[in-house]
Design a protein around this motif. Sequence first.
Motif, PDB file in Angstrom:
ATOM      1  N   UNK A 188       1.066  -1.136   0.042  1.00 34.90           N
ATOM      2  CA  UNK A 188       0.040   0.064  -0.095  1.00 34.90           C
ATOM      3  C   UNK A 188       0.947   1.262   0.111  1.00 34.90           C
ATOM      4  N   UNK A 189       0.905   1.913  -1.060  1.00 35.14           N
ATOM      5  CA  UNK A 189       1.889   3.127  -1.171  1.00 35.14           C
ATOM      6  C   UNK A 189       1.244   4.520  -0.518  1.00 35.14           C
ATOM      7  N   UNK A 190       2.234   4.979   0.260  1.00 36.86           N
ATOM      8  CA  UNK A 190       1.947   6.137   1.211  1.00 36.86           C
ATOM      9  C   UNK A 190       3.033   7.293   0.697  1.00 36.86           C
ATOM     10  N   UNK A 191       2.317   8.328   0.187  1.00 38.76           N
ATOM     11  CA  UNK A 191       3.018   9.415  -0.021  1.00 38.76           C
ATOM     12  C   UNK A 191       2.986  10.312   1.282  1.00 38.76           C
ATOM     13  N   UNK A 249       6.593   3.469   1.774  1.00 38.19           N
ATOM     14  CA  UNK A 249       6.599   4.922   1.910  1.00 38.19           C
ATOM     15  C   UNK A 249       7.180   5.442   0.402  1.00 38.19           C
ATOM     16  N   UNK A 250       6.994   6.519   0.250  1.00 40.07           N
ATOM     17  CA  UNK A 250       7.336   7.082  -1.099  1.00 40.07           C
ATOM     18  C   UNK A 250       8.685   7.141  -1.709  1.00 40.07           C
ATOM     19  N   UNK A 251       9.493   7.024  -0.640  1.00 38.19           N
ATOM     20  CA  UNK A 251      11.045   6.822  -1.144  1.00 38.19           C
ATOM     21  C   UNK A 251      11.522   5.663  -1.288  1.00 38.19           C
ATOM     22  N   UNK A 261      -5.718  10.356  -0.435  1.00 32.35           N
ATOM     23  CA  UNK A 261      -5.551  11.177   0.518  1.00 32.35           C
ATOM     24  C   UNK A 261      -4.911  12.497  -0.240  1.00 32.35           C
ATOM     25  N   UNK A 262      -3.850  13.283   0.185  1.00 35.32           N
ATOM     26  CA  UNK A 262      -3.473  14.505  -0.438  1.00 35.32           C
ATOM     27  C   UNK A 262      -1.936  14.427  -0.865  1.00 35.32           C
ATOM     28  N   UNK A 263      -1.471  13.281  -1.754  1.00 42.07           N
ATOM     29  CA  UNK A 263      -0.057  13.231  -1.800  1.00 42.07           C
ATOM     30  C   UNK A 263       0.672  14.487  -2.022  1.00 42.07           C
TER      31      UNK A 263
END
Lengths: 222, 87
Positions: free
Chosen positions: A7-10, A34-36, A51-53
């Motif tokens: 699950x990708x999270x920015x 995480x995004x990195x 969400x609001x990347x």
Amino acid sequence: MPPHVAVVRFPGTNCEFDVVEAVESLGGTAAVVFHDADTLVGADAVVVAGGFAHGDYLRPGAIARFSPVMAAVAEFAAEGGPVIGICNGFQVLTEAGLLPGALQKNAGLKFRCEMVSLRVETTDSALTSAADDGQIVRIPINHFEGNYTCSNETLAELRSEDRVVLRYIDNPNGSVDGIAGVCNAGRNVVGLMPHPERACHELLGSTDGRPLITSILDSGTV
Amino acid sequence: MTFDVVVEVRLRPGIADPQGSTIERALPALGFDGVSGVRVGKSIRFTVTAIDESTARAEVDDLCHRFLTNPVIEDAEVILSVVSPAS
């Protein structure tokens, strides 16, 4: 081994744990990436959560597209792996060029946060294989920029190739042709504005999101 | 050379503009009856240093295409002006 979902999270993503919860409640395993990150180690499927990347600055998804993890997501998608973008995740996938079209401000300029009815238009996609063709599902939306827009040529292509995955029964945001979700030509990348992860428990008012989340798990085990 | 750059980002012709039409609908209430065709965009300003104008323009065009606009729905107009001739 149960299917494992990355699950990708920015920075600014806020629906990642809802997705994890929904996946685990349906027998899969999930981990937030995480995004990195530059790999999606061990993932059978990827969900780009809502969400609001990056604050949605410039345009929703415009900056997220350049996060290191997106190269891994693009590679995973190119190999046929299932990639689902929900809400802001859909916006990110269109900005990244993994899905056609763009998401504009809602017609009427209203932030829409409500339960909507959707029709499953095809079961030939990573998001709908476990649903029924023509099935009506009640799933919440929660967005300001969900007005799906594309060129006439793209729309004709989406229709003729049966790539409109979900349509609104009552169009809440001005989307062209009532489109709520589309897939890529390979049918493994799907984006949708509604939130199926928020419709997986009786307490949330609907369990209609379950066949969609189950489809993601199924497509990850093929 | 250093250039001041103004990028005007605008929705492409034919793309619906919910902000523009909302503004347009509000105008008659304020007594502006002759205004039509309202379109809302954004203006992005920055400075670029490059060896000459065509290099600067090529770089800004690339920046616009890959980042500042979504080419599916937006166009950009780029205005360059020289701030200092020697870099």
